[in-house]
Every structure is written in C-alpha cells, then in structure tokens.
Scaffold this active site. Structure first.
Site, PDB file in Angstrom:
ATOM      1  N   LYS A  40      -3.739  -1.713   9.390  1.00  0.00           N
ATOM      2  CA  LYS A  40      -2.642  -0.886   9.894  1.00  0.00           C
ATOM      3  C   LYS A  40      -3.140   0.034  11.019  1.00  0.00           C
ATOM      4  CE  LYS A  40      -0.169  -1.191   5.523  1.00  0.00           C
ATOM      5  NZ  LYS A  40       0.108  -0.636   4.198  1.00  0.00           N
ATOM      6  N   GLN A  71      -1.006   4.812   1.054  1.00  0.00           N
ATOM      7  CA  GLN A  71      -1.198   3.457   0.528  1.00  0.00           C
ATOM      8  C   GLN A  71      -1.096   3.442  -0.992  1.00  0.00           C
ATOM      9  OE1 GLN A  71      -1.447   0.711   2.459  1.00  0.00           O
ATOM     10  NE2 GLN A  71      -1.634  -0.631   0.690  1.00  0.00           N
ATOM     11  N   ASP A  97       7.397   3.920   5.553  1.00  0.00           N
ATOM     12  CA  ASP A  97       7.383   2.898   4.501  1.00  0.00           C
ATOM     13  C   ASP A  97       8.792   2.662   3.945  1.00  0.00           C
ATOM     14  OD1 ASP A  97       5.111   1.521   3.669  1.00  0.00           O
ATOM     15  OD2 ASP A  97       4.237   3.287   2.709  1.00  0.00           O
TER      16      ASP A  97
END
Ligand code: GUN
Length: 298
Positions: A54, A98, A121
């Site tokens: 990412k 994460q 997200d």
C-alpha cells in the site's frame, strides 16, 4: 470451454495510470498532494506485506505515504492517541489501520475513532451506513475492486443471479449490498451463503456471478459452478512457500485462492486468478479513495 482470465493486474494498471494523471492535476491546480497514513500493529506476515504494498503504491502514484509501525504490545490507548493525531494532521487525507489487530485491542473502537472523512477503508459505521443507502464516498476497497472487475470484464449484472460465499464485514456483506443497489454495475439478485448455509452447491450452481470470500482453500469446486459463470476468487490462502521469481534464493509465500482454480477454469466463462486477480484491485481502490479524500478537501 476454458474461461477467459480476468487479470486484476492489468485492470489495476490501467486504473492506476488514470489515477496518476488525476493526482498530478490536483497538485498542479490546488497544490494538494494526497497523503495516506498506514498503521500496522505487530508483525503478522500477511499484514506486513499488504501494508508495504500500500505504501509503495502511494509513492508510485505521486502521493505521500506516512507509515506507522507499532509493536504488538501497543496499548489500545496509545493506538487511539495515534489515530487522533492522524485525524488532526492536515497532511493526512486517508487513514488505514491494518486488520486484524492484536486480541487485546478492540478493533471496533479503533475503527470508530477514525474521522469518517479520512476513512479510506470505508469501515467506519457512518461510511457503512452511507454504503447501504447508496450514498457512499469511500466504498470498501476489496468489494469496490470486485465490482470494477465485473464491470470492466463486461459481465452483465442487471437481473443477474449473484451468489456471494462469505459474510465478513470486509468483503461478503458489503459486496452483497453493492451488487443489489439500483446502479450501473449492480441491479443484481443477491444470495449470501455462509458456514450455516444448508446446501451451498444448490446456491452456487445458480450463480451467473459467483464471488467467493470464504477464507478456505478450494472451498468452491468445479461441480459447484454453473457453466459459463463469472467467478471472482477473493481468497488469499498461504499454503506454503516457493522460491521468488526475481531471486530464487529467497522464499516467498505460495498463495492459493478459495476456488479450485484449474478444474473451475474449465467450467466458468470468466475467472480471476490468485495471485493477480482481486489483490491488485484492492490496493488500487485504496489509492482511489485516498485521492477522493484529498479532492473532497479542495
Ligand atoms: N485486512 C484485510 N483486508 C483489509 C483491508 O481491506 N483493510 C484493512 N485495514 N485491513 C485489512
């Protein structure tokens, strides 16, 4: 019949090229460089590799990347403090914590602490709500990537039978909501199967589009697939190790999907491979959401 391979790698490359132009334009016209902050707690090997990818993708697109790596023993309080700092930092447009987090941290509490306008997200309840009513700003990345693959592979969705295997908050639930919306690339009739489904094959065999996010290697076998169906395999199971192509002295993870790929390929009309299918799309959608977050501010 051998299925057409839907290459997520190729589609992701095309979208990233489009995105790089938009990012450059935002910088030129408004002096704004989108910034993504990633937060990794602990050393889960899959998470380390996702976060690394990412951050690399952000830099390649000309965006800023702020990487926060914390030890597994980090307290919930300290993590919440960091999220609060990132919420207040104007250079940070997107925040990604994460998952999974270590057991002693309440994941939901952390996700709720992220400013919904920086929640690239799409996991904050406000963004989940926006998604359900069809007013999303940040569609969750894996489902958004799946939908793009369906659209860009010219798979008809209106009136189609979509069967989703798996009911996670990250993939199964949101993709089922997205495919049922009254929108382009959706308008489908959706069935969600899970571990308590009585006869899974009875449902999967009806699917024009079969989306598999079960987290179990080879959960879907050829006898469960309707001939000609489009099969999207979301699974990323680490089933062993293999020598790296670039450096044969280095071992890398051997990945397998949730679909029994070779036999299913002979039945399906279109299929995504693992790796190189949904994976590259997830990261690309994260980049798109980060760009959108930055654009919202100008
Ligand atoms: N873990 C597995 N998938 C995801 C994702 O899309 N976002 C985050 N933050 N964690 C994940």
């Amino acid at each position: 019949m051998t299925a057409e391979i839907i290459s997520g790698k190729e589609v992701a490359k095309a979208i990233r090229a489009e995105l790089a132009v938009e990012v450059a334009k935002l910088k030129e016209e408004h002096g704004v460089v989108p910034g993504l902050a990633t937060v990794l707690v602990g050393e889960n090997p899959a998470s380390v590799s996702y976060v690394t990818a990412k951050n690399k993708a952000s830099k390649e697109l000309g965006m800023n990347s702020f990487q926060h790596t914390l030890p597994a023993e980090t307290t919930e309080e300290d993590l919440l403090k960091l999220v609060d700092e990132l919420n207040k930092n104007d250079d940070v447009n997107g925040i990604l914590v994460q998952l999974p987090l270590p057991k002693h941290i309440d994941e939901n509490k952390v996700l709720c602490a992220i400013d919904p306008d920086k929640d690239v997200d799409g996991f904050h309840p406000v963004n989940v709500g926006r998604l359900v009513i069809g007013e999303e700003i940040f569609p969750p990345c894996t489902p958004a990537g799946i939908q793009e693959l369906i659209i860009r592979s010219n798979t008809p969705t209106s009136g189609a039978e979509v069967v989703v295997v798996g009911r996670s908050n990250i993939v199964g639930k949101p993709i089922s909501i997205m495919m049922v919306q009254k929108k382009e690339g959706a308008n489908a009739t959706v069935t969600v199967c899970h571990t308590r489904t009585r006869d899974m094959a009875e449902h999967t065999k009806r699917a024009d589009i079969l989306i598999v996010a079960a987290g179990v290697p080879k959960a879907v076998t050829a006898d469960m697939v309707k001939p000609g169906a489009t099969v999207i395999d979301v699974g990323v199971n680490r089933v062993g190790e293999k020598p790296s192509k670039k450096d044969p002295n280095r071992m890398v993870a051997l990945l397998e999907g949730d679909v029994d790929y070779e036999p299913v390929k002979e039945v399906a009309g279109k299929i995504t491979p693992v790796p190189g299918g949904v994976g590259p799309m997830t990261i690309t959608m994260l980049m798109r959401n980060t760009y959108r977050a930055a654009k919202l501010r100008v």
